[in-house]
Design a protein around this motif. Structure first.
Motif, PDB file in Angstrom:
ATOM      1  N   GLN A  79       0.840  -1.191   0.000  1.00  0.00           N
ATOM      2  CA  GLN A  79       0.000   0.000   0.000  1.00  0.00           C
ATOM      3  C   GLN A  79       0.884   1.253   0.000  1.00  0.00           C
ATOM      4  O   GLN A  79       1.949   1.246   0.624  1.00  0.00           O
ATOM      5  CB  GLN A  79      -0.879   0.037   1.257  1.00  0.00           C
ATOM      6  CG  GLN A  79      -1.860  -1.098   1.366  1.00  0.00           C
ATOM      7  CD  GLN A  79      -2.583  -1.073   2.703  1.00  0.00           C
ATOM      8  OE1 GLN A  79      -2.273  -1.866   3.579  1.00  0.00           O
ATOM      9  NE2 GLN A  79      -3.533  -0.152   2.854  1.00  0.00           N
TER      10      GLN A  79
ATOM     11  N   TYR B 254      -8.954   8.363  -0.035  1.00  0.00           N
ATOM     12  CA  TYR B 254      -8.212   7.273  -0.662  1.00  0.00           C
ATOM     13  C   TYR B 254      -8.029   6.015   0.176  1.00  0.00           C
ATOM     14  O   TYR B 254      -7.475   5.029  -0.304  1.00  0.00           O
ATOM     15  CB  TYR B 254      -6.832   7.770  -1.101  1.00  0.00           C
ATOM     16  CG  TYR B 254      -6.883   8.833  -2.165  1.00  0.00           C
ATOM     17  CD1 TYR B 254      -7.359   8.549  -3.439  1.00  0.00           C
ATOM     18  CD2 TYR B 254      -6.439  10.126  -1.909  1.00  0.00           C
ATOM     19  CE1 TYR B 254      -7.392   9.520  -4.432  1.00  0.00           C
ATOM     20  CE2 TYR B 254      -6.467  11.104  -2.888  1.00  0.00           C
ATOM     21  CZ  TYR B 254      -6.949  10.798  -4.142  1.00  0.00           C
ATOM     22  OH  TYR B 254      -6.984  11.760  -5.123  1.00  0.00           O
TER      23      TYR B 254
ATOM     24  N   ARG C  73      -9.043   2.707  -1.226  1.00  0.00           N
ATOM     25  CA  ARG C  73      -8.221   2.253  -2.361  1.00  0.00           C
ATOM     26  C   ARG C  73      -6.809   1.889  -1.909  1.00  0.00           C
ATOM     27  O   ARG C  73      -5.957   1.585  -2.730  1.00  0.00           O
ATOM     28  CB  ARG C  73      -8.193   3.340  -3.436  1.00  0.00           C
ATOM     29  CG  ARG C  73      -9.586   3.525  -4.059  1.00  0.00           C
ATOM     30  CD  ARG C  73      -9.640   4.622  -5.075  1.00  0.00           C
ATOM     31  NE  ARG C  73      -8.700   4.443  -6.175  1.00  0.00           N
ATOM     32  CZ  ARG C  73      -8.323   5.441  -6.979  1.00  0.00           C
ATOM     33  NH1 ARG C  73      -8.811   6.654  -6.818  1.00  0.00           N
ATOM     34  NH2 ARG C  73      -7.456   5.206  -7.944  1.00  0.00           N
TER      35      ARG C  73
ATOM     36  N   LEU D  85      -2.176   3.878  -6.425  1.00  0.00           N
ATOM     37  CA  LEU D  85      -3.319   3.152  -5.866  1.00  0.00           C
ATOM     38  C   LEU D  85      -3.739   1.983  -6.719  1.00  0.00           C
ATOM     39  O   LEU D  85      -3.496   1.933  -7.924  1.00  0.00           O
ATOM     40  CB  LEU D  85      -4.504   4.117  -5.690  1.00  0.00           C
ATOM     41  CG  LEU D  85      -4.269   5.209  -4.658  1.00  0.00           C
ATOM     42  CD1 LEU D  85      -5.405   6.221  -4.705  1.00  0.00           C
ATOM     43  CD2 LEU D  85      -4.135   4.635  -3.265  1.00  0.00           C
TER      44      LEU D  85
END
Length: 173
Positions: free
Chosen positions: A42, A69, A72, A172
């Protein structure tokens, strides 16, 4: 032939790939510990913060970025620090302040050194490998999903700036 000599020279001089320390535990403001490696795969925006700084209002933008975000994959990690003498006296007060004033629910560490000889190992590795040391509160460090440094940003760069959002969106899922 020259490629072989260069490779041998690199091996003999102890050449190592640049690697940030993502495994060193931070004390979590909620108790326990956090590591950057727990969010492997991530993107992570690491921000050294302070509660009594002209940039403290950036907590709103950081939380908004996280809200936008997080589903995501983005992690925003606030790292409160008193290295610039603008943080509250203890982590409990920081947590209460951030929750009440800014509705912060992003991950946060306890008060942590980000520069100097007592700097957290992650920040020491940033200095050693990338030459980056936070110069003030609310410096930002964007780590990619593979654990590599993507970008650093000064305090003046607002969390919701088009540059930061564009770089995050490129990382992402």
């Amino acid at each position: 032939m020259s490629r072989i000599l260069i490779l041998m020279a690199l091996i003999l001089t102890g050449f190592q790939a640049k690697a940030l320390d993502l495994n060193a535990p931070f004390d979590s403001i909620d108790g326990g510990t956090l590591t950057l490696s727990q969010w492997s795969g991530q993107p992570i925006l690491v921000v050294n913060t302070a509660s009594r700084c002209a940039f403290t209002k950036q907590y709103s933008g950081l939380q908004a970025l996280y809200d936008t975000y997080r589903d995501r994959g983005l992690v925003v990690l606030a790292v409160p620090s008193n290295d610039f003498r603008q943080e509250l006296s203890n982590s409990e007060k920081v947590k209460e302040f951030c929750e009440l004033q800014y509705g912060v629910d992003m991950p946060m560490t306890g008060i942590t050194h980000v520069k100097g000889p007592e700097a957290h190992p992650f920040f020491q590795s940033l200095k050693r490998e990338e030459g980056f040391v936070p110069s003030w509160n609310f410096n930002k460090v964007l780590i990619g999903p593979e654990g590599d440094l993507v970008a650093t940003y000064s305090s003046q760069m607002k969390p919701k700036s088009s540059r930061i959002r564009r770089e995050i969106e490129g990382l992402l899922k």
